[in-house]
Design a protein around this motif. Structure first.
Motif, PDB file in Angstrom:
ATOM      1  N   GLU A 192      25.643 -22.269  11.904  1.00 37.78           N
ATOM      2  CA  GLU A 192      24.194 -22.035  11.872  1.00 37.78           C
ATOM      3  C   GLU A 192      23.394 -23.256  11.426  1.00 37.78           C
ATOM      4  O   GLU A 192      22.316 -23.136  10.856  1.00 37.78           O
ATOM      5  CB  GLU A 192      23.873 -20.824  10.990  1.00 37.78           C
ATOM      6  N   ARG A 193      23.907 -24.468  11.712  1.00 42.71           N
ATOM      7  CA  ARG A 193      23.205 -25.692  11.316  1.00 42.71           C
ATOM      8  C   ARG A 193      22.870 -26.597  12.506  1.00 42.71           C
ATOM      9  O   ARG A 193      22.213 -27.600  12.346  1.00 42.71           O
ATOM     10  CB  ARG A 193      24.056 -26.478  10.314  1.00 42.71           C
ATOM     11  N   VAL A 194      23.308 -26.242  13.708  1.00 40.46           N
ATOM     12  CA  VAL A 194      23.150 -27.092  14.877  1.00 40.46           C
ATOM     13  C   VAL A 194      21.868 -26.712  15.620  1.00 40.46           C
ATOM     14  O   VAL A 194      21.580 -25.534  15.824  1.00 40.46           O
ATOM     15  CB  VAL A 194      24.382 -26.973  15.804  1.00 40.46           C
ATOM     16  N   GLY A 254      30.528 -22.072  20.010  1.00 46.48           N
ATOM     17  CA  GLY A 254      29.332 -22.906  20.041  1.00 46.48           C
ATOM     18  C   GLY A 254      28.110 -22.172  19.521  1.00 46.48           C
ATOM     19  O   GLY A 254      27.349 -22.689  18.713  1.00 46.48           O
ATOM     20  N   ILE A 255      27.925 -20.942  19.956  1.00 49.57           N
ATOM     21  CA  ILE A 255      26.762 -20.152  19.544  1.00 49.57           C
ATOM     22  C   ILE A 255      26.778 -19.910  18.040  1.00 49.57           C
ATOM     23  O   ILE A 255      25.734 -19.895  17.387  1.00 49.57           O
ATOM     24  CB  ILE A 255      26.710 -18.844  20.355  1.00 49.57           C
ATOM     25  N   GLN A 259      18.771 -20.442  14.109  1.00 52.19           N
ATOM     26  CA  GLN A 259      17.971 -19.388  14.724  1.00 52.19           C
ATOM     27  C   GLN A 259      17.164 -19.893  15.924  1.00 52.19           C
ATOM     28  O   GLN A 259      17.246 -19.344  17.000  1.00 52.19           O
ATOM     29  CB  GLN A 259      17.010 -18.769  13.703  1.00 52.19           C
ATOM     30  N   ASP A 260      16.324 -20.881  15.736  1.00 53.58           N
ATOM     31  CA  ASP A 260      15.476 -21.416  16.802  1.00 53.58           C
ATOM     32  C   ASP A 260      16.120 -22.670  17.370  1.00 53.58           C
ATOM     33  O   ASP A 260      15.727 -23.786  17.050  1.00 53.58           O
ATOM     34  CB  ASP A 260      14.073 -21.735  16.269  1.00 53.58           C
ATOM     35  N   ILE A 291      22.619 -13.525  23.937  1.00 54.94           N
ATOM     36  CA  ILE A 291      21.595 -14.539  24.181  1.00 54.94           C
ATOM     37  C   ILE A 291      20.495 -13.841  24.973  1.00 54.94           C
ATOM     38  O   ILE A 291      20.672 -13.492  26.144  1.00 54.94           O
ATOM     39  CB  ILE A 291      22.156 -15.749  24.963  1.00 54.94           C
ATOM     40  N   GLU A 292      19.367 -13.590  24.318  1.00 54.55           N
ATOM     41  CA  GLU A 292      18.332 -12.760  24.917  1.00 54.55           C
ATOM     42  C   GLU A 292      17.425 -13.513  25.888  1.00 54.55           C
ATOM     43  O   GLU A 292      16.988 -12.968  26.887  1.00 54.55           O
ATOM     44  CB  GLU A 292      17.492 -12.113  23.814  1.00 54.55           C
ATOM     45  N   SER A 293      17.087 -14.737  25.588  1.00 55.78           N
ATOM     46  CA  SER A 293      16.150 -15.452  26.464  1.00 55.78           C
ATOM     47  C   SER A 293      16.870 -16.593  27.162  1.00 55.78           C
ATOM     48  O   SER A 293      16.971 -17.691  26.646  1.00 55.78           O
ATOM     49  CB  SER A 293      14.961 -15.980  25.657  1.00 55.78           C
TER      50      SER A 293
END
Length: 194
Positions: A104-106, A144-145, A150-151, A175-177
């Motif tokens: 969660e840092r990329v 990867g995800i 978050q953004d 992956i929603e969008s």
């Protein structure tokens, strides 16, 4: 960017392959004389050049195996002194290695997987059965995800042969969008599909 310690300058000055690479990639032999600090074809000129330009990109493949270890060990707080990370590995192993430190840092991931067509002309294996391609991509996408903030952005090149299966994997990974950018090499414009 970190400076190369002077203790390594003699070894670097003696490495013809590194100098040839700098000539090819950076055209150092074409620099104005005042930037060269001497003749880079002589040991003294090379040492002067290295002292004046200590942040040149160094390719450790041109040096003995212990060189990289000694160079990296010479830096204190290496992570703080560098602004990037380069891993030479098979991608699944690299993603697995990064999980703990970078979860969660990329901010952005860009992948260019096998298109799974013989027409692509790539040197790596490019003719997986659909199920094998899905399994391979699923592991890599999920790892990867997990690294993404978050953004953040995930970009993946693919052609029409595996595009539907890639979208299925993205849906599975929540992956929603997801959007599609169509690159038509035959025309100067691109179209965007949502």
């Amino acid at each position: 960017m970190s400076s190369i310690p002077e203790a390594f300058h003699k070894e670097i000055a003696d490495c013809e392959a590194q100098w040839e690479e700098w000539k090819k990639l950076l055209a150092i032999h074409e620099l104005p004389k005042d930037l060269l600090s001497g003749d880079i074809e002589t040991p003294e000129g090379r040492l002067a050049f290295l002292k004046a330009h200590p942040t040149l990109p160094l390719d450790t493949r041109h040096f003995p195996p212990d060189f990289t270890d000694r160079l990296l060990a010479s830096f204190e707080n290496l992570d703080e002194r560098t602004d990037g990370l380069l891993i030479h590995s098979e991608n699944w192993q690299a993603l697995n290695l990064l999980q703990e430190k970078y979860r969660e840092r990329v901010k952005c991931i860009h992948i260019d997987p096998p298109y799974n067509t013989q027409a692509s002309g790539f040197l790596y294996k490019n003719d997986y059965p659909h199920s094998s391609w899905l399994a391979m991509m699923s592991d890599r996408l999920l790892y990867g995800i997990a690294l993404l903030q978050q953004d953040s952005t995930l970009a993946c090149h693919i052609d029409e042969y595996e595009m539907e299966r890639l979208h299925l994997l993205l849906e599975k990974a929540s992956i929603e969008s997801a959007g599609t950018l169509v690159w038509d090499k035959g025309t100067p414009t691109t179209g965007i599909k949502g």
